[in-house]
Design an enzyme around this catalytic site. Sequence first.
Site, short mmCIF file in Angstrom:
data_model
loop_
_atom_site.label_atom_id
_atom_site.label_comp_id
_atom_site.label_asym_id
_atom_site.label_seq_id
_atom_site.Cartn_x
_atom_site.Cartn_y
_atom_site.Cartn_z
N ASP A 121 -0.34 5.06 0.91
CA ASP A 121 -0.69 6.02 1.97
C ASP A 121 -0.70 5.34 3.33
O ASP A 121 -1.41 4.36 3.55
CB ASP A 121 -2.07 6.63 1.68
CG ASP A 121 -2.07 7.44 0.41
OD1 ASP A 121 -1.35 8.45 0.35
OD2 ASP A 121 -2.80 7.07 -0.54
N ASP A 161 0.87 -1.16 0.00
CA ASP A 161 0.00 0.00 0.00
C ASP A 161 0.91 1.23 0.00
O ASP A 161 2.11 1.12 0.30
CB ASP A 161 -0.88 -0.03 1.25
CG ASP A 161 -1.73 1.21 1.39
OD1 ASP A 161 -2.31 1.65 0.39
OD2 ASP A 161 -1.81 1.75 2.51
N ASP A 219 -1.87 -0.81 6.30
CA ASP A 219 -1.94 -0.11 7.59
C ASP A 219 -3.34 0.15 8.07
O ASP A 219 -3.58 0.25 9.27
CB ASP A 219 -1.21 1.24 7.49
CG ASP A 219 -1.94 2.22 6.58
OD1 ASP A 219 -2.27 3.32 7.05
OD2 ASP A 219 -2.18 1.90 5.41
#
Length: 226
Positions: A19, A17, A174
Amino acid sequence: MDQLTGTLAGVDAVIFDLDGVLVDSEQTWDEVRRAMVAEQGGQWREEATRALQGMSTPEWSRYLVAELGVPLTAEEAADLVIGRMAQRYEQGPPVLPGAEQAVRAVGEQCPVAIASSSPPVLITAFLEATNLTGLVRIALSSEQVRAGKPAPDVYLEAAARLGVAADACIAVEDSTNGLRSALAAGMTVIGVPNPHFPPDPDVLAEVPVVLADLAELPDTVRRLLN
């Protein structure tokens, strides 16, 4: 938490990922969207922050209009927000400490890709700022698939473009919606929780490997490869 034993028979690729994992941008997205909604006379809802994380550009721009009352078209809302994000990135994206080094270290072991909810222009800004363009084989935005996270589409497409099976990939995530997306894709998920927006504990409990710091990732991948 570390449940590596029996997690994966073999790893063919690692998909990151962007961001919150490689770029410290989740707070910036939140600030820019909140400011735009206020300026346009919309009404922000506290649940909007987490709801928007992981959505593709068409999805979150429609949410700003339909749910938060922004009196624009979805396309106009998207252009405003992405334009302001691009301005924030003009001096370079806020790359998280150790992110570039982690991608390079993992890339020495196996193919790497990015599967992000950011638009392509911001993914490109990250790759150019870190000189990772040649190393990251696939850089995919959820704009380029049918549905954003928590749907698995962007991860499944990234694996397909790499030419590897989804269940032979590690995904590094996250957020709640990002973790759900990677889990739904059938990948082995490594969680690196965002301290500003911690993921749902129930979702995180489904993740076999949780790291406190991205710097731990190369050694963790090495263990899964062996």
